[in-house]
Structures are given as C-alpha cells and as structure tokens.
Design an enzyme around this catalytic site. Sequence first.
Site, mmCIF file in Angstrom:
data_model
loop_
_atom_site.group_PDB
_atom_site.id
_atom_site.type_symbol
_atom_site.label_atom_id
_atom_site.label_comp_id
_atom_site.label_asym_id
_atom_site.label_seq_id
_atom_site.Cartn_x
_atom_site.Cartn_y
_atom_site.Cartn_z
ATOM 1 N N HIS A 35 0.852 -1.188 0.000
ATOM 2 C CA HIS A 35 0.000 0.000 0.000
ATOM 3 C C HIS A 35 0.896 1.250 0.000
ATOM 4 C CE1 HIS A 35 -3.387 2.460 0.233
ATOM 5 N NE2 HIS A 35 -4.108 1.831 1.145
ATOM 6 N N GLN A 38 -0.695 4.893 0.797
ATOM 7 C CA GLN A 38 -0.973 5.243 2.188
ATOM 8 C C GLN A 38 0.298 5.645 2.923
ATOM 9 O OE1 GLN A 38 -4.096 5.438 3.758
ATOM 10 N NE2 GLN A 38 -2.782 6.525 5.213
ATOM 11 N N ASN A 87 -1.235 -4.884 4.261
ATOM 12 C CA ASN A 87 -0.471 -4.177 3.241
ATOM 13 C C ASN A 87 0.126 -2.854 3.706
ATOM 14 O OD1 ASN A 87 -2.935 -2.857 3.368
ATOM 15 N ND2 ASN A 87 -3.511 -3.243 1.246
ATOM 16 N N ASP A 151 -3.992 -0.434 11.942
ATOM 17 C CA ASP A 151 -4.833 -0.530 10.755
ATOM 18 C C ASP A 151 -5.997 -1.443 11.107
ATOM 19 O OD1 ASP A 151 -5.764 -0.239 8.191
ATOM 20 O OD2 ASP A 151 -4.249 -1.503 7.249
ATOM 21 N N SER A 179 -19.520 -8.419 7.233
ATOM 22 C CA SER A 179 -20.888 -8.082 6.879
ATOM 23 C C SER A 179 -21.410 -8.990 5.786
ATOM 24 C CB SER A 179 -20.961 -6.619 6.396
ATOM 25 O OG SER A 179 -20.277 -6.475 5.176
ATOM 26 N N MET A 180 -20.528 -9.822 5.258
ATOM 27 C CA MET A 180 -20.918 -10.736 4.183
ATOM 28 C C MET A 180 -21.051 -12.167 4.708
ATOM 29 S SD MET A 180 -18.261 -9.203 1.368
ATOM 30 C CE MET A 180 -18.719 -10.384 0.106
ATOM 31 N N CYS A 217 -5.233 4.895 8.947
ATOM 32 C CA CYS A 217 -5.673 5.256 7.592
ATOM 33 C C CYS A 217 -7.187 5.440 7.515
ATOM 34 C CB CYS A 217 -5.197 4.220 6.584
ATOM 35 S SG CYS A 217 -5.893 2.576 6.804
ATOM 36 N N LEU A 218 -7.877 5.071 8.573
ATOM 37 C CA LEU A 218 -9.322 5.264 8.703
ATOM 38 C C LEU A 218 -10.127 4.407 7.715
ATOM 39 C CD1 LEU A 218 -9.491 9.141 9.303
ATOM 40 C CD2 LEU A 218 -9.297 7.294 10.977
#
Length: 262
Positions: A35, A38, A87, A151, A179-180, A217-218
Amino acid sequence: MIFAHPHSDVPPFCIKELAKYSPVPVLNALSSLWHPTQVLADLLTLHEHAHLFGPSKVSPEQTAKGRTETLPKLPSLTIAYVGDSANVLHDMLVTYPRLGHSLRIATPPKPTYQAPAAVWDRVKELKCDEKIWWGSDPREAVKGANVVITDTWCALSRPFILVKNRYLVLDVAHFIRVSMGQEAEYEQRVRDFAGYQVTEALCREGGAHPKWKFMHCLPRKKHEVDDEVRVFVYHSRFFASTHGSSSSGGLLWPSLSRVPRS
C-alpha cells in the site's frame, strides 16, 4: 499514467496482466500485499508536521500554505505498529528503515499475522530488518515510540466482476467482510487481538514518548483504538476518505514532489 487500485479480493496477477498489455506505465497504488499510497500520505503528514518531533526552520503555517519548496526534514523517529500484518505495514517495513526510522511491531503470535515470505524477503533484501523489532507484546512495541500506528483488523473487500477473463473493479463503497457472513472469522480475530487496542494507558505503561502521535488510515473502529486517542492525520485522512479516487489525487499528488528523497 494508469493507477491500478485492486483490493484484497482481486487476484494479484491482474495488475501484472494490466501492466503487460497496457501501452502506458502502470502504477500499483494498492494491492493485497502493498500500500505505497498510504505510506506516502503518512510520510507527507509527518514531514509537514516535523516541528512536533524537534526543532524546525519552517513554520507549520508556511508548510500548510505550500510556501516552501522542500518539506521540513524529519529527525530519526521510533514508529510503532500494533495490529495485523497487512499491506499498510508491509510498505512501512520497506520504507521507514530506509529513511532512518526505527520500527517496533507487535502482532499476535499466530503465523496468520506474520509478514508473508514475499514481503519479508524484500525487507531483508533491502536490509531494512536491521532497524525492525518484531514481537507479540504491544507494550514492548510502543516503547519509546514517537508515532503509534494501527490498521483495520478485518480485511476490506471490494466487489468485482469477471469480463472475458479480465477483472473489472467496481468503484463502489467498501464494506467489511464480516458483513458478508464471515462472522466466525470476525469473532476469532477479536479474540486474537485482545489487548492490542491502542489506548492512552497502553502507551503510558509501555513507555511511549510523552508526546506520541497516533495515525490510522481510517475508518477507525473502537476495538482497534480507544475513543480517547486522537488521530493525527491530514493527508492520511484525505486519502482514506476517498480511497485513492480522483479527489484524493488532487490533495495528495501535487505535494509529493516536495517530499525529500532518500
């Protein structure tokens, strides 16, 4: 230039295929392993607020208004990371040590939460491991830390569709895997990360610098960081709120030319 921005559910070979057939250069701004966007945003934030970590010849007002040609130089920092080996951390491992900063990392001791072989091989190749401490005790990790970072503990997912053997990533809102229907994985992670929540007490007991700063990183979640901890983010927040979209580019990329090169 094309910004390839696959998320963790998109097979890694997609970006390589894109680079192979693209007539223009491809920049991997985010993948399941790395990443860089970021970490660049975090570095920009730290450099623009270098006055918080030591004497600076450039005032925060000048930096914020873009009145300087170069960003203030950072002193050598101790940067702690408490959480999952994802990452964001992977790019921290190959970036901060090369810029003279020390990393102290705490992750649960399970193999699942350790750096993948491909990442650690790159770390050793760059000799970054010489400035990295890695253990499982969060209090030990934050010892002497100027900056504490974490993170999300639950991987983010972005839906995609397959079209003629090519993946098209849909630019829609992110959502948490649990949520899946992956509630079991979520519950296991919560158990594994018990004691890894970043709190004022954790950093005080662990001996972090009295004026330590926190970055994320929110979006942050309560089980990752206590509400009493204030998030120190500027460009990091802008990037996180747009996930690398065109509006993020307007905020982030023009400033990157001012980041000192190592």
